[in-house]
Write a protein that holds these residues in place. Sequence first.
Motif, mmCIF file in Angstrom:
data_model
loop_
_atom_site.group_PDB
_atom_site.id
_atom_site.type_symbol
_atom_site.label_atom_id
_atom_site.label_comp_id
_atom_site.label_asym_id
_atom_site.label_seq_id
_atom_site.Cartn_x
_atom_site.Cartn_y
_atom_site.Cartn_z
ATOM 1 N N ASP A 195 0.834 -1.211 0.000
ATOM 2 C CA ASP A 195 0.000 0.000 0.000
ATOM 3 C C ASP A 195 0.861 1.249 0.000
ATOM 4 O O ASP A 195 0.518 2.251 -0.637
ATOM 5 C CB ASP A 195 -0.947 0.012 1.198
ATOM 6 N N ASP A 196 1.968 1.203 0.721
ATOM 7 C CA ASP A 196 2.870 2.347 0.782
ATOM 8 C C ASP A 196 3.420 2.671 -0.605
ATOM 9 O O ASP A 196 3.398 3.821 -1.049
ATOM 10 C CB ASP A 196 4.000 2.046 1.765
ATOM 11 N N LEU A 197 3.910 1.660 -1.304
ATOM 12 C CA LEU A 197 4.432 1.870 -2.660
ATOM 13 C C LEU A 197 3.334 2.360 -3.604
ATOM 14 O O LEU A 197 3.552 3.292 -4.386
ATOM 15 C CB LEU A 197 5.040 0.581 -3.206
ATOM 16 N N ARG A 198 2.180 1.754 -3.513
ATOM 17 C CA ARG A 198 1.067 2.168 -4.383
ATOM 18 C C ARG A 198 0.661 3.612 -4.122
ATOM 19 O O ARG A 198 0.256 4.321 -5.045
ATOM 20 C CB ARG A 198 -0.118 1.226 -4.192
ATOM 21 N N SER A 199 0.764 4.070 -2.884
ATOM 22 C CA SER A 199 0.404 5.460 -2.578
ATOM 23 C C SER A 199 1.349 6.451 -3.257
ATOM 24 O O SER A 199 0.996 7.612 -3.446
ATOM 25 C CB SER A 199 0.368 5.698 -1.065
ATOM 26 N N PHE A 200 2.531 5.999 -3.645
ATOM 27 C CA PHE A 200 3.485 6.837 -4.375
ATOM 28 C C PHE A 200 3.361 6.651 -5.888
ATOM 29 O O PHE A 200 4.142 7.214 -6.650
ATOM 30 C CB PHE A 200 4.923 6.537 -3.926
ATOM 31 N N GLY A 201 2.414 5.827 -6.317
ATOM 32 C CA GLY A 201 2.188 5.618 -7.742
ATOM 33 C C GLY A 201 2.972 4.467 -8.342
ATOM 34 O O GLY A 201 3.029 4.327 -9.559
ATOM 35 N N VAL A 202 3.559 3.635 -7.497
ATOM 36 C CA VAL A 202 4.306 2.477 -7.988
ATOM 37 C C VAL A 202 3.315 1.354 -8.276
ATOM 38 O O VAL A 202 2.456 1.049 -7.448
ATOM 39 C CB VAL A 202 5.361 2.015 -6.956
ATOM 40 N N GLN A 203 3.421 0.752 -9.446
ATOM 41 C CA GLN A 203 2.545 -0.348 -9.821
ATOM 42 C C GLN A 203 3.060 -1.641 -9.208
ATOM 43 O O GLN A 203 4.162 -2.073 -9.518
ATOM 44 C CB GLN A 203 2.469 -0.468 -11.334
ATOM 45 N N VAL A 204 2.263 -2.225 -8.327
ATOM 46 C CA VAL A 204 2.622 -3.477 -7.653
ATOM 47 C C VAL A 204 1.605 -4.530 -8.069
ATOM 48 O O VAL A 204 0.408 -4.360 -7.843
ATOM 49 C CB VAL A 204 2.624 -3.316 -6.117
ATOM 50 N N ALA A 205 2.095 -5.617 -8.677
ATOM 51 C CA ALA A 205 1.208 -6.668 -9.176
ATOM 52 C C ALA A 205 0.898 -7.685 -8.087
ATOM 53 O O ALA A 205 1.783 -8.082 -7.327
ATOM 54 C CB ALA A 205 1.859 -7.363 -10.358
ATOM 55 N N ASP A 206 -0.372 -8.090 -8.040
ATOM 56 C CA ASP A 206 -0.767 -9.211 -7.193
ATOM 57 C C ASP A 206 -0.330 -10.495 -7.909
ATOM 58 O O ASP A 206 -0.633 -10.676 -9.080
ATOM 59 C CB ASP A 206 -2.283 -9.259 -6.994
ATOM 60 N N VAL A 207 0.401 -11.356 -7.220
ATOM 61 C CA VAL A 207 0.869 -12.595 -7.836
ATOM 62 C C VAL A 207 -0.157 -13.700 -7.655
ATOM 63 O O VAL A 207 -0.473 -14.432 -8.584
ATOM 64 C CB VAL A 207 2.229 -13.031 -7.233
ATOM 65 N N ALA A 208 -0.687 -13.822 -6.465
ATOM 66 C CA ALA A 208 -1.649 -14.889 -6.176
ATOM 67 C C ALA A 208 -2.414 -14.554 -4.910
ATOM 68 O O ALA A 208 -1.963 -13.749 -4.095
ATOM 69 C CB ALA A 208 -0.919 -16.219 -5.993
ATOM 70 N N VAL A 209 -3.560 -15.171 -4.764
ATOM 71 C CA VAL A 209 -4.312 -15.050 -3.519
ATOM 72 C C VAL A 209 -3.708 -16.051 -2.546
ATOM 73 O O VAL A 209 -3.612 -17.241 -2.834
ATOM 74 C CB VAL A 209 -5.812 -15.339 -3.735
ATOM 75 N N ALA A 210 -3.259 -15.545 -1.412
ATOM 76 C CA ALA A 210 -2.631 -16.401 -0.412
ATOM 77 C C ALA A 210 -3.648 -16.919 0.601
ATOM 78 O O ALA A 210 -3.486 -18.009 1.130
ATOM 79 C CB ALA A 210 -1.523 -15.639 0.308
ATOM 80 N N LEU A 211 -4.696 -16.113 0.844
ATOM 81 C CA LEU A 211 -5.637 -16.486 1.897
ATOM 82 C C LEU A 211 -6.938 -15.718 1.708
ATOM 83 O O LEU A 211 -6.927 -14.534 1.374
ATOM 84 C CB LEU A 211 -5.026 -16.134 3.266
ATOM 85 N N GLU A 212 -8.042 -16.397 1.906
ATOM 86 C CA GLU A 212 -9.341 -15.740 1.980
ATOM 87 C C GLU A 212 -9.907 -16.066 3.350
ATOM 88 O O GLU A 212 -10.036 -17.230 3.720
ATOM 89 C CB GLU A 212 -10.266 -16.243 0.876
#
Length: 87
Positions: free
Chosen positions: A38-55
Motif C-alpha cells: 500500500d505504501d508503494l502504491r500510494s506513491f504511484g508504484v505499480q505493484v502486481a498481485d501474484v496470487a491469492v494467499a488467503l481468503e
Amino acid sequence: MQQQSRAIASWWRQVSPALREELVTLGPGDLLPGHLTDDLRSFGVQVADVAVALELHGHTYCVHAQPPALSAFLAAARVWEEGWRDG
C-alpha cells in the motif's frame, strides 16, 4: 519505467534507515513484504498481485511481486551500499 523509477525514488526518501537495510537484502525474485504494498502504491508504484494467499472472513490476502523498477533500484542500492562500506 522512468516514471516508476521516480516514484520509487520519492518513496525511498521517506523510508527509515532500518527498512532500507531490510530492503537491500531482498533478492530479485523475492516477493514483496505485504506491509510495503500500500505504501508503494500510494506513491504511484505499480505493484502486481501474484496470487491469492488467503481468503478469510470475506477478506482476500494476496502476495505481491517486486515491481521491475524496484528490483532495479534495489540492485543499484546494493552496489552503492557495498561501495560505501568498502570505501
